[in-house]
Design a protein around this motif. Sequence first.
Motif, PDB file in Angstrom:
ATOM      1  N   ASN A 120     -18.030 -20.784   1.979  1.00  0.00           N
ATOM      2  CA  ASN A 120     -17.586 -19.555   2.636  1.00  0.00           C
ATOM      3  C   ASN A 120     -16.746 -19.751   3.889  1.00  0.00           C
ATOM      4  O   ASN A 120     -16.527 -18.792   4.634  1.00  0.00           O
ATOM      5  CB  ASN A 120     -18.806 -18.694   2.998  1.00  0.00           C
ATOM      6  CG  ASN A 120     -19.608 -18.331   1.775  1.00  0.00           C
ATOM      7  OD1 ASN A 120     -19.055 -17.966   0.749  1.00  0.00           O
ATOM      8  ND2 ASN A 120     -20.923 -18.453   1.863  1.00  0.00           N
ATOM      9  N   GLY A 121     -16.333 -20.973   4.184  1.00  0.00           N
ATOM     10  CA  GLY A 121     -15.478 -21.208   5.342  1.00  0.00           C
ATOM     11  C   GLY A 121     -16.249 -21.283   6.651  1.00  0.00           C
ATOM     12  O   GLY A 121     -17.474 -21.256   6.674  1.00  0.00           O
ATOM     13  N   PRO A 122     -15.514 -21.353   7.769  1.00  0.00           N
ATOM     14  CA  PRO A 122     -16.149 -21.546   9.081  1.00  0.00           C
ATOM     15  C   PRO A 122     -17.071 -20.402   9.502  1.00  0.00           C
ATOM     16  O   PRO A 122     -18.028 -20.626  10.225  1.00  0.00           O
ATOM     17  CB  PRO A 122     -14.982 -21.688  10.044  1.00  0.00           C
ATOM     18  CG  PRO A 122     -13.741 -21.445   9.289  1.00  0.00           C
ATOM     19  CD  PRO A 122     -14.065 -21.369   7.842  1.00  0.00           C
ATOM     20  N   GLU A 123     -16.810 -19.180   9.058  1.00  0.00           N
ATOM     21  CA  GLU A 123     -17.654 -18.039   9.439  1.00  0.00           C
ATOM     22  C   GLU A 123     -19.087 -18.210   8.948  1.00  0.00           C
ATOM     23  O   GLU A 123     -20.024 -17.680   9.543  1.00  0.00           O
ATOM     24  CB  GLU A 123     -17.075 -16.725   8.902  1.00  0.00           C
ATOM     25  CG  GLU A 123     -15.926 -16.202   9.714  1.00  0.00           C
ATOM     26  CD  GLU A 123     -16.298 -15.923  11.172  1.00  0.00           C
ATOM     27  OE1 GLU A 123     -17.336 -15.302  11.434  1.00  0.00           O
ATOM     28  OE2 GLU A 123     -15.527 -16.350  12.050  1.00  0.00           O
ATOM     29  N   ALA A 124     -19.275 -18.970   7.870  1.00  0.00           N
ATOM     30  CA  ALA A 124     -20.618 -19.182   7.319  1.00  0.00           C
ATOM     31  C   ALA A 124     -21.483 -20.021   8.250  1.00  0.00           C
ATOM     32  O   ALA A 124     -22.701 -20.048   8.122  1.00  0.00           O
ATOM     33  CB  ALA A 124     -20.524 -19.861   5.956  1.00  0.00           C
ATOM     34  N   LEU A 125     -20.857 -20.700   9.219  1.00  0.00           N
ATOM     35  CA  LEU A 125     -21.602 -21.562  10.133  1.00  0.00           C
ATOM     36  C   LEU A 125     -22.102 -20.822  11.372  1.00  0.00           C
ATOM     37  O   LEU A 125     -22.774 -21.407  12.207  1.00  0.00           O
ATOM     38  CB  LEU A 125     -20.728 -22.749  10.562  1.00  0.00           C
ATOM     39  CG  LEU A 125     -20.253 -23.652   9.434  1.00  0.00           C
ATOM     40  CD1 LEU A 125     -19.354 -24.749   9.989  1.00  0.00           C
ATOM     41  CD2 LEU A 125     -21.420 -24.251   8.693  1.00  0.00           C
ATOM     42  N   ARG A 126     -21.790 -19.545  11.484  1.00  0.00           N
ATOM     43  CA  ARG A 126     -22.276 -18.761  12.624  1.00  0.00           C
ATOM     44  C   ARG A 126     -23.781 -18.575  12.514  1.00  0.00           C
ATOM     45  O   ARG A 126     -24.326 -18.409  11.425  1.00  0.00           O
ATOM     46  CB  ARG A 126     -21.603 -17.401  12.666  1.00  0.00           C
ATOM     47  CG  ARG A 126     -20.183 -17.471  13.134  1.00  0.00           C
ATOM     48  CD  ARG A 126     -19.738 -16.100  13.636  1.00  0.00           C
ATOM     49  NE  ARG A 126     -18.341 -16.083  13.989  1.00  0.00           N
ATOM     50  CZ  ARG A 126     -17.877 -16.416  15.184  1.00  0.00           C
ATOM     51  NH1 ARG A 126     -18.709 -16.783  16.125  1.00  0.00           N
ATOM     52  NH2 ARG A 126     -16.588 -16.375  15.438  1.00  0.00           N
TER      53      ARG A 126
END
Length: 181
Positions: A120-126
């Motif tokens: 899911n890209g970098p936003e999934a790491l929030r």
Amino acid sequence: MAGLTESKTWKRYSPQLKRKAVEYYLKEAMGAQKTCEKFNISSSSVLRKWIKLYTNGKRFKPTSKRWNNQMNKGRKTTWKERIEIVQFTIANNLDYHKAETVYHVSYQQVYRWVRKYKANGPEALRDRRGHTLKSKPKESLTEEENYKLRIKELEERNQYLEAENGLIKKLKEIERRNRPV
């Protein structure tokens, strides 16, 4: 009989002994058991692991009983740090152990972050813990989020009323049982 007794101590083997044993096994073709006897190795399965490392071109490390204590417990990280760690891991051919030692985070964390990032890209790491629809300002909610929030509120209300109704029924039954006949 001595060979059947269980070993009570942890055996440590130096990288030099490991190399000598593997080279002896490969050159002499005497078999794993003979090699183990010659070099006083606890079992042939240990020797087979060394042979696999050697033939794959990997280095021998000293045998240590402390491996479990050295596992990294992980630490708190920011969103930007997680992105950096994931990009480092991907750039190093998914070497999770290397990321673990360089950034002092746990193997499991790095593994999960890489999976989330790829999916899911970098936003999934929030870190979304504690951030629910209720905590968002009503004005910033989308129409779909508004519906989800309303459904959640109605489900909670329904659950409360069902519990209240069950309590009233139970109370009436207790009163009925305790009535003098």
